[in-house]
Design a protein around this motif. Sequence first.
Motif, PDB file in Angstrom:
ATOM      1  N   UNK A 181       0.812  -1.225   0.000  1.00 60.25           N
ATOM      2  CA  UNK A 181       0.000   0.000   0.000  1.00 60.25           C
ATOM      3  C   UNK A 181       0.844   1.275   0.000  1.00 60.25           C
ATOM      4  N   UNK A 182       0.317   2.305  -0.673  1.00 56.41           N
ATOM      5  CA  UNK A 182       0.976   3.614  -0.717  1.00 56.41           C
ATOM      6  C   UNK A 182       0.147   4.602   0.092  1.00 56.41           C
ATOM      7  N   UNK A 183       0.779   5.213   1.089  1.00 63.09           N
ATOM      8  CA  UNK A 183       0.152   6.252   1.916  1.00 63.09           C
ATOM      9  C   UNK A 183       0.749   7.582   1.482  1.00 63.09           C
ATOM     10  N   UNK A 184      -0.091   8.541   1.130  1.00 63.70           N
ATOM     11  CA  UNK A 184       0.413   9.855   0.726  1.00 63.70           C
ATOM     12  C   UNK A 184       0.622  10.738   1.959  1.00 63.70           C
ATOM     13  N   UNK A 185       1.809  11.298   2.121  1.00 65.69           N
ATOM     14  CA  UNK A 185       1.990  12.377   3.086  1.00 65.69           C
ATOM     15  C   UNK A 185       1.641  13.666   2.344  1.00 65.69           C
ATOM     16  N   UNK A 186       0.353  14.058   2.502  1.00 65.59           N
ATOM     17  CA  UNK A 186      -0.166  15.251   1.813  1.00 65.59           C
ATOM     18  C   UNK A 186      -0.271  16.425   2.783  1.00 65.59           C
ATOM     19  N   UNK A 187       0.559  16.396   3.832  1.00 66.59           N
ATOM     20  CA  UNK A 187       0.482  17.418   4.884  1.00 66.59           C
ATOM     21  C   UNK A 187       0.799  18.824   4.376  1.00 66.59           C
ATOM     22  N   UNK A 188       1.455  18.928   3.195  1.00 66.43           N
ATOM     23  CA  UNK A 188       1.753  20.245   2.621  1.00 66.43           C
ATOM     24  C   UNK A 188       1.011  20.443   1.299  1.00 66.43           C
ATOM     25  N   UNK A 189      -0.001  19.631   1.018  1.00 67.98           N
ATOM     26  CA  UNK A 189      -0.532  19.608  -0.355  1.00 67.98           C
ATOM     27  C   UNK A 189      -2.061  19.648  -0.435  1.00 67.98           C
ATOM     28  N   UNK A 190      -2.705  20.440   0.411  1.00 73.07           N
ATOM     29  CA  UNK A 190      -4.170  20.580   0.381  1.00 73.07           C
ATOM     30  C   UNK A 190      -4.598  21.236  -0.923  1.00 73.07           C
TER      31      UNK A 190
END
Length: 370
Positions: free
Chosen positions: A153-162
């Motif tokens: 599985x791939x988890x996106x760290x989208x903490x800077x990408x709203x």
Amino acid sequence: MKVPFVDLQALHSEIEQELREVFDRVLSNSTFVLGPEVERFEKEFATYIGSAHCVAVNTGTAAIHLALAALGVGAGDEVITVPHTFIATAEAITAVGARPVFIDIDPISFTMDPTLLEVAITSRTRAIIPVHLYGQVADMDPILEIANSHGIPVIEDACQAHGAQYKGRKAGVLGIAGCFSFYPGKNLGALGEGGAVTTDDADLARRIRMWRDHGSSKKYEHQFPGLNMRMEGLQGGVLSVKLKHLDRWNDQRRHAASEYAKALAGSDITIPAEMAYGRHVYHLYVIQSDHRDNLRHQLAEAGIESGLHYPIPLHLQEAYRSLGYRAGDFPMTEKVKSRILSLPMYPGVSPEAVAKVAAGLLEGCHVNQG
Ligand SMILES: *Cc1c(COP(=O)(O)O)cnc(C)c1O
């Protein structure tokens, strides 16, 4: 004129009345933890991102931690990510007892280099976490293709990408789960801490909901020992108000980025590249120069704040010394870390401020050449 790095006061004064209405409502209803404000925000954020589910938690770090925990990642497992990120990405991995395995970045996008992924996969790899750094999505198609071929599985760290996009889809719907931070300075920020996981997987969402609330879905009945990582009602209400403005604020960031690009064109400063596959939301505007420290000093002299994101790569941090990495292990990460400089960037940054920053930089270049 001083130029701050971010200006939250100006942002909030624009919507002060709406925010005060949230304070009053939460105070009179006493809906302090989870509750209707948070439930409404979860629905709105899922709709905005385009995911079937959203689970609101108390930080972005918790979002990554609980996504890993709910996928069953734990002791003895490996999780692949990048060393050029905020430490929270790796902390979430170590928090579940797993081992971070770093691979280098592509120096143009500042995100995971997909060509280095396949060889890093072992029989213990249980997840891959690309980081959509500075507001630009990692090159997800090749990452997902390799991950899928191994069933990882791939988890996106989208903490800077709203609101950032990849081939027309938003960050947060590309992997099995998208993890967001609502730390005040992020593109969508709470008035305190906040985070969320977006996913299309109903069962994963259900398990994350239980994890954030003591392993329980019914009060005082606990299926497993979980954690307390619930979002506060006040933050849910505040985030609902601010979500309505997010696209406009991101457009303002993009406009400022294009002003910077125009002003710095033809200089020996490397401006950030927007990859053809996506839409950058410029959480940070990061230039590169061989004379970074001089430029930073020059800006400070002129009353301009700047930042370094990040000065020490994770593989060289004291905190991760036990992983056994050395200087030289990740040449691209190590090269960019001494060249990067984050310029003032926030919704509403004035054209005068951008011009002043650019003038300060060009002056600095001159000094370096002379
Ligand atoms: C902010 C951030 C986090 C952590 O979010 P918190 O809400 O501060 O816990 C994780 N990863 C990245 C890339 C971040 O920028």
